[in-house]
Design a protein around this motif. Structure first.
Motif, PDB file in Angstrom:
ATOM      1  N   ASN A  22       0.850  -1.196   0.000  1.00 59.29           N
ATOM      2  CA  ASN A  22       0.000   0.000   0.000  1.00 59.29           C
ATOM      3  C   ASN A  22       0.885   1.246   0.000  1.00 59.29           C
ATOM      4  N   CYS A  23       0.296   2.342  -0.454  1.00 61.96           N
ATOM      5  CA  CYS A  23       1.045   3.600  -0.524  1.00 61.96           C
ATOM      6  C   CYS A  23       0.369   4.667   0.328  1.00 61.96           C
ATOM      7  N   GLY A  24       1.140   5.698   0.638  1.00 59.04           N
ATOM      8  CA  GLY A  24       0.581   6.876   1.304  1.00 59.04           C
ATOM      9  C   GLY A  24       0.425   7.967   0.259  1.00 59.04           C
ATOM     10  N   ARG A  38      -4.189   3.676  -2.081  1.00 66.14           N
ATOM     11  CA  ARG A  38      -3.921   4.808  -1.207  1.00 66.14           C
ATOM     12  C   ARG A  38      -5.084   5.769  -0.998  1.00 66.14           C
ATOM     13  N   VAL A  39      -6.123   5.701  -1.814  1.00 65.13           N
ATOM     14  CA  VAL A  39      -7.081   6.795  -1.845  1.00 65.13           C
ATOM     15  C   VAL A  39      -7.916   6.891  -0.566  1.00 65.13           C
ATOM     16  N   THR A  40      -8.515   5.795  -0.182  1.00 65.69           N
ATOM     17  CA  THR A  40      -9.335   5.849   1.032  1.00 65.69           C
ATOM     18  C   THR A  40      -8.465   6.151   2.246  1.00 65.69           C
ATOM     19  N   PHE A  41      -7.238   5.669   2.205  1.00 66.80           N
ATOM     20  CA  PHE A  41      -6.284   5.957   3.275  1.00 66.80           C
ATOM     21  C   PHE A  41      -5.877   7.428   3.273  1.00 66.80           C
ATOM     22  N   ALA A  42      -5.262   7.890   2.182  1.00 68.67           N
ATOM     23  CA  ALA A  42      -4.625   9.212   2.215  1.00 68.67           C
ATOM     24  C   ALA A  42      -5.603  10.340   1.910  1.00 68.67           C
ATOM     25  N   THR A  43      -6.445  10.185   0.897  1.00 68.63           N
ATOM     26  CA  THR A  43      -7.377  11.268   0.606  1.00 68.63           C
ATOM     27  C   THR A  43      -8.454  11.305   1.694  1.00 68.63           C
ATOM     28  N   ASP A 103       0.625  13.921   3.561  1.00 69.34           N
ATOM     29  CA  ASP A 103       1.663  13.100   2.926  1.00 69.34           C
ATOM     30  C   ASP A 103       2.008  12.041   3.972  1.00 69.34           C
ATOM     31  N   PRO A 104       1.043  11.177   4.290  1.00 69.37           N
ATOM     32  CA  PRO A 104       1.170  10.357   5.492  1.00 69.37           C
ATOM     33  C   PRO A 104       2.150   9.201   5.347  1.00 69.37           C
ATOM     34  N   GLU A 105       2.887   8.996   6.389  1.00 71.83           N
ATOM     35  CA  GLU A 105       3.640   7.755   6.528  1.00 71.83           C
ATOM     36  C   GLU A 105       2.654   6.728   7.066  1.00 71.83           C
ATOM     37  N   GLY A 106       3.129   5.497   7.197  1.00 69.21           N
ATOM     38  CA  GLY A 106       2.323   4.512   7.924  1.00 69.21           C
ATOM     39  C   GLY A 106       1.067   4.097   7.219  1.00 69.21           C
ATOM     40  N   CYS A 107       1.168   3.852   5.893  1.00 67.58           N
ATOM     41  CA  CYS A 107      -0.034   3.424   5.190  1.00 67.58           C
ATOM     42  C   CYS A 107      -0.454   2.029   5.644  1.00 67.58           C
ATOM     43  N   GLY A 108       0.512   1.266   6.194  1.00 66.97           N
ATOM     44  CA  GLY A 108       0.133  -0.045   6.724  1.00 66.97           C
ATOM     45  C   GLY A 108       0.025  -1.055   5.608  1.00 66.97           C
ATOM     46  N   GLY A 109       0.763  -2.130   5.681  1.00 65.80           N
ATOM     47  CA  GLY A 109       0.707  -3.147   4.637  1.00 65.80           C
ATOM     48  C   GLY A 109      -0.580  -3.955   4.707  1.00 65.80           C
ATOM     49  N   ALA A 110      -0.922  -4.575   3.584  1.00 66.21           N
ATOM     50  CA  ALA A 110      -2.134  -5.384   3.512  1.00 66.21           C
ATOM     51  C   ALA A 110      -1.785  -6.850   3.258  1.00 66.21           C
ATOM     52  N   PHE A 111      -2.491  -7.725   3.971  1.00 63.35           N
ATOM     53  CA  PHE A 111      -2.301  -9.164   3.798  1.00 63.35           C
ATOM     54  C   PHE A 111      -3.633  -9.816   3.470  1.00 63.35           C
ATOM     55  N   ALA A 112      -3.535 -10.876   2.687  1.00 57.81           N
ATOM     56  CA  ALA A 112      -4.732 -11.631   2.334  1.00 57.81           C
ATOM     57  C   ALA A 112      -4.408 -13.117   2.366  1.00 57.81           C
ATOM     58  N   THR A 113      -5.346 -13.899   2.790  1.00 52.41           N
ATOM     59  CA  THR A 113      -5.225 -15.352   2.681  1.00 52.41           C
ATOM     60  C   THR A 113      -6.498 -15.878   2.029  1.00 52.41           C
TER      61      THR A 113
END
Lengths: 765, 765
Positions: A469-471, A537-542, A610-620
């Motif tokens: 994920n991106c910030g 990144r959109v829901t996260f950063a915007t 311009d946030p840091e910490g977008c947090g990685g995503a995992f899926a199983t």
């Protein structure tokens, strides 16, 4: 079926009180426009005096251009202009960040209109503007290009051989990025290392090494690329386009047509899918220079074949993985050699693929070698979690084989080896709070997992996947209306309902209803800089920018209430959707909104982040398949995707992203591929022949929405759009193995390819 | 010729340094679009599926509507809907502030589509939407309206008589606003008093009392009214219109069609003149309800006759003025009775006229009686300094007569009696720092004044005028681009080049070039609340908002530079177009702008204002005329307009406003009038017959731009757009008197009216 695993401690607004808006499912603001056909996509633009552009493309996979004669085309009545590479600016070898990836401007320029060579079938060579699209097409046919054809190479392994035809004379990459003595097709080579792999493999009880090959696949967005441009007499250029990022289009156009960025206004139209493929520009600079030459607005549209042959698919790849596992079931070492096709110009997502391949597991000793290799195919682009799906297909198949050999349940293996907060990736970074384990636990306790699969030629497969994920940068501004509603302007093109997800975060922060926010996606002159809609990144950063804009509104409302009440602003606070002052004074948001224009200046909030910490995503993911041993056809019986989404702002969109990404991963896994003939011509450049899954091919994709709040976001949001495409091919391969006993090491796992393995296995018995 | 009287102490940026941008004349940002025809006005909108609306208007000046039969119209093929008053919401007697004036919503609703009565020829009765404008016109002709005609009254004096036909049954205004026993046509009566007028007149050496009459005149904007509306299936309405105020259109439409304001988005198109007449809505709600009924976008345009007969001109008036002047040339008392035609519904600018009439002079004893009177004419609207021109015509003519009788030079009279800081108006307010005296001084030392006028039938006249100017609410936001330019979004419709004047204030504050600002006029969803373009407020208030947005950017740039330099932000300051830190550290704006996206979040500034202290505007005009005694035709030989503008942001626009306003005042003074027949039908509703001045009628209007900085604005701006229309008719009347010896007391001073006075004077000899 969708299940949300929401811990009570999380679903709060930070004051320990439950969310009121987040987690609900309001109707999307753009819903009616989309379902009634009123939404305006790029092709819907009509302007007075509009003329039409057509791009002439190379019939050869590799050729020198000796000359281009446009005289006959120009002589055709109704033709207004013909442009070639020399009409673009030669911007030099500068790099432009695209938000998700970057691009060398010289390569971008050459890709948009070929300079001295064409590097793939479909490479744009010239463009015509004429009074009608029919005249433009006829004129394109009258352009005489004198080609000197060259041998082509369309396979990464062949391209790496010393004897391969060379695409570029200026690529000199040797082992580990040192300058080589002679040019090659290897654009980049890098290595990540951690620990001591020799020692690690020595500790292993089981060491498995396998080779994998994946095909070129396309994002398959429904809407073809489009661009309309007007180059005004004052030097200001307006571009209407369906894009994932209006600001990156602005920058690319400005660079390529040699205009200041402030002279380029990009108006983002609604977009019919992008998935990473609508970030780099193709038509926009061409439309702009055609407009400059003609003084008229020019519209250029791609056909489906143009999209397949002339835009950026995701790379084919060759990956070798070696995995060592100890007798305790713990990974001791892992090593990979990954070569990704860049297409005609350097820039495959090999870097991201390399950083993702081992990211789900805590690997004490690892080595990753990555190669970026040019071939005579279209330059690759981002596609949902770029590079990670190829990687997961390889690694997760080997993991499955290790589990089989060691007789470990694949979920137990992941619980034993999976990454958690503090784990360090082979490429360096240490994970913050993440939810890999929670996705495995969610599958483990799911009804699907706990329902035995019965029947002949059926198998169940599991695979996990990771995406960063991106910030990146986002901006939003918001105005309080006198009726207690808020007009929100944000800069992110809305592909998956993001304007509603962003509006909901504004609404939650202000304590108003999501329907009381009117969101608008601004153009590049009307909203602060905002990076691409990509990188999950959109829901996260915007959304974060909207939160900041709401906080800015809160502060002003507190001041206004204090002014009205004639009290010290320090004694006033914003809470519970309104303003509270001393002695029980209280305005709801709506009550105070009504007072604003009567008591002073308007209230406008702004947020830029311009946030840091977008947090990685995992899926199983877990999938049940049935394979027809006579045809090799794979039917999906049941599919469940568990994913850590941080916080599901609008659960329907989160589920939609998981389902959509999974389906694209299934298509990639089972059917999709660019099918080339020996001359390097794609032979299936239509949706009839390039087989993407339809609803007839699929069961409902069940989702397990896991919420491990991201500490880097005020509402715990993680990006959700990309990681769901990562596990499917691997999960399907593992399921196919359980069904019919063949380990697929090639994508797609289409009927002929599966049948070949079944027959090979039968023959070897 | 234009002269700017700029004191060196003023032309600074507040730090004692000279302005760099303010006072220069950059090419307007919208210039090329305007001159090449690319600018999009309301009539230029084209939408897919667009249909056309036509409004049916009353042929009678006064009638009851017995019934309306729309069946034949609806039966015509291609007709989609017919609407009448009952399709609008009946909003009750609530008042909506329009920014410049206010409107009763019930009257507004009845004016847009007549309810039970038509009150003027041209009053809208019904509207048709059809597939073509021709079908719509044909259908409008098929609507059967059963009228019961009533006697009409089209003259303010007649309308005030007890025997006059009554327009409304609910107007009960008695003397001084008390409720009368019987209804009348007087909607309002008020009185302002100061001192003791009996005593004042007793002290006078000369007392002059005269009656004046002025005709109804129209603003004469070139672009007719237009509206296109789309009522979407989700209840959201988009309106495209050429308007002076998108937010007031939003509010009026929302009220009249019964939608929340947040469901109405108004997109302001470019506007071809307004002058006050494009604030109240006419077509917008009609287009909206036609769209609601048909599900299609609907466009409605006015013809020129519709504009004259169906929109709001400025009122005809009757004014009586009595002035007493002492032997020392000082005014001892003044009294006036002013009756303004409101048109069909209450709301003439009598209030403003009454507050302006004596405002140029320090009057110790005064009384003002104002009357707002309904007549069977279109409801009046604002027109440049609403109400002040009629008033100045009366007062300044009497002043001139007093000067003549007392043998005082008219400029000396003004220097003796004119208002200055601390003077108190008859209606109460005390003036802050103003420039009345400076305009008189500017004329006194002008080349024009000091050049004797020679020749037969020639005369020179002088007159002064006042207008309040408005502050009101404005919003702006601005984004820093990486190339050192700034994108500015502001909410004021640009009529006279205001986007450039606003951009220049942003540029001055940031220390960048005006051409490095890209201004956009936002729609109601994209910018903070902004009041109408009117009241000479835009360059003052929206410029102020842009200044605040720039200050917000300054603060963020200081923080960013401190972050980059790793120093305390308190040690960093914004100065000289850049940021300065300790140890000689320095970024120019452009240098720092390039760093923004590399070092953190985007920078967006916002400014919202509701400023007090807009500062009044004064003008003193001098005109030389030659009158043809045989035809009564008045030729203007030379004209000079002096005006205190505070600070001329863009001198060309200031000069243009002064010239344009003066020319409109000349048209009003010499030729323009609604010419009615006995039945109340306007007989000259075309630009062929309604005579506005052309360049063939006029010399260059010379301007004397006087700058007395307004202390209420960071750059000293005062509004400039309105006051230039105030003095011309009076100045012309005074010049005509010097030329041929007749005191004109009626507007227009057209050839027949002037000739009548010349002949009367000849007969009386």
């Amino acid at each position: 079926m969708s299940t949300i695993d929401r811990t009570p401690a999380h679903a709060t607004n930070g004051n320990g009180k439950p969310y009121k808006v987040i987690g609900t499912r309001p109707i999307r603001h753009d819903g009616v426009d989309k379902v009634t056909g009123r939404a305006k996509y790029g092709a819907d633009i009509h302007l007075s005096g509009l003329i039409y552009g057509v791009v002439l493309r190379s019939p050869h996979a590799h050729a020198k251009i000796r000359s281009i004669d446009v005289s006959q085309a120009l002589a055709l009545p109704g033709v207004r202009a013909v442009v070639t590479h020399k009409d673009l600016r030669e911007p030099g070898d500068r790099i432009v960040e695209l938000g998700e990836g970057a691009v060398n401007l010289r390569h971008l320029s050459n890709n948009i209109l070929a300079a001295d060579k064409v590097l793939y079938k479909g490479h744009a060579v010239a463009a015509v503007a004429a009074d009608s699209v029919h005249i433009a097409e006829q004129a394109a046919g009258l352009i005489k290009v004198d080609y000197e054809t060259l041998p082509a190479v369309i396979d990464v392994e062949a391209a790496m051989k010393p004897s391969a035809p060379l695409l570029h004379a200026d690529l000199f990459t040797d082992e580990l990025g040192q300058k080589a003595k002679a040019p090659s097709n290897v654009a980049k080579h890098f290595r990540f290392e951690k620990g001591d792999i020799a020692k690690g493999f020595a500790q292993a009880k089981v060491v498995i090494e396998r080779e994998f090959r994946t095909a070129t696949v396309h994002q398959g967005y429904i809407e073809p690329h489009n661009a309309t441009a007007m180059w005004n007499a004052d030097g200001y250029i307006t571009v209407w386009t369906s894009t994932q990022g209006s600001f990156t289009v602005r920058q690319q156009v400005a660079e390529l047509v040699n205009a200041p960025i402030s002279h380029v206004k990009v108006i983002p139209m609604e977009i019919g899918g992008g998935f990473g493929g609508k970030i780099r520009v193709y038509l926009e600079p061409v439309a702009a220079i055609l407009s400059k030459r003609t003084g008229k607005p020019v519209k250029v549209l791609m056909s489906r074949a143009d999209v397949f042959e002339g835009t950026g698919p995701t790379p084919a790849s060759y990956i070798r993985v070696k995995l060592g596992v100890g007798s305790d079931g713990k990974i001791t070492a892992a090593e990979t050699y990954m070569a990704y096709e860049a297409g005609a110009y350097p820039g495959s997502p090999i870097g991201a693929g390399a950083m993702c391949i081992f990211a789900c597991y805590d690997i004490p000793n690892g080595r990753i070698d990555g190669y970026d290799v040019v071939v005579n195919k279209p330059q690759t682009s981002a596609y949902r979690a770029p590079g990670a799906t190829n990687a997961a297909f390889a690694l997760e198949t080997v993991v499955d084989e290790a589990c089989e050999q060691l007789k470990i349940d694949p979920l137990e293996f992941r619980l034993k080896n999976g990454v958690k907060e503090g784990s360090r990736r082979v490429d360096g970074p240490v994970f913050p709070r993440i939810g890999m384990m929670e996705t495995v636990e969610a599958v483990k306790k799911s009804e699907h997992w706990n329902t035995p699969l019965t029947g002949k030629h059926r198998g169940r497969g599991v695979a996990s996947g990771f995406w960063f994920n991106c910030g990146l940068k986002s901006s939003a501004s918001a105005t309080v209306n006198p009726d207690g509603t808020v007009a929100l302007v944000e800069g992110s093109t809305d592909i998956g309902g993001s304007r509603t997800g962003i509006a909901m975060q504004l609404a939650e922060t202000l304590g108003i209803a999501a329907t009381d926010v009117v969101p608008t996606v601004g153009d590049t002159d009307s909203v602060g800089y905002t990076d691409v809609t990509g990188g999950s990144r959109v829901t996260f950063a915007t959304g974060y920018a909207a939160y900041e804009a709401a906080r800015d509104i809160q502060r002003q409302m507190v001041e206004r209430a204090a002014r009205i009440w004639e009290v010290d602003a320090a004694k006033v606070s914003y809470e519970n959707g309104g303003v509270t002052g001393p002695d029980g004074k209280r305005f709801s948001f709506k009550e105070l909104a009504e007072q604003i224009n009567k008591t002073g200046e308007p209230i406008v909030g702004r947020g830029t982040v311009d946030p840091e910490g977008c947090g990685g995503a995992f899926a199983t993911h877990v999938v049940d398949v049935e394979v027809d041993p006579e045809t090799g056809k794979v039917d999906i019986i049941r599919y469940t995707a568990a994913q850590d989404v941080g916080t599901a702002i609008h659960p329907s969109y989160v589920e939609g992203q998981i389902q959509g990404g999974t389906v694209q991963g299934i298509g990639w896994g089972l059917n999709e591929e660019y099918f080339y003939d020996a001359a390097g011509t794609m032979r299936n450049s239509t949706f009839l022949d390039y087989r993407i899954p339809t609803c007839y091919d699929l069961p409902m994709i069940d989702t397990l929405v896991v919420e491990v709040p991201n500490p880097g976001h005020p509402y715990g949001v993680r990006g959700v759009g990309e990681v769901p495409i990562v596990p499917p091919p691997a999960a399907l391969a593992n399921a196919i193995y359980r069904a019919v006993g063949v380990r697929m090491k090639q994508l797609p796992m289409s009927p002929p390819n599966v049948l070949k393995e079944i027959l090979r296995k039968g023959a070897s018995k």
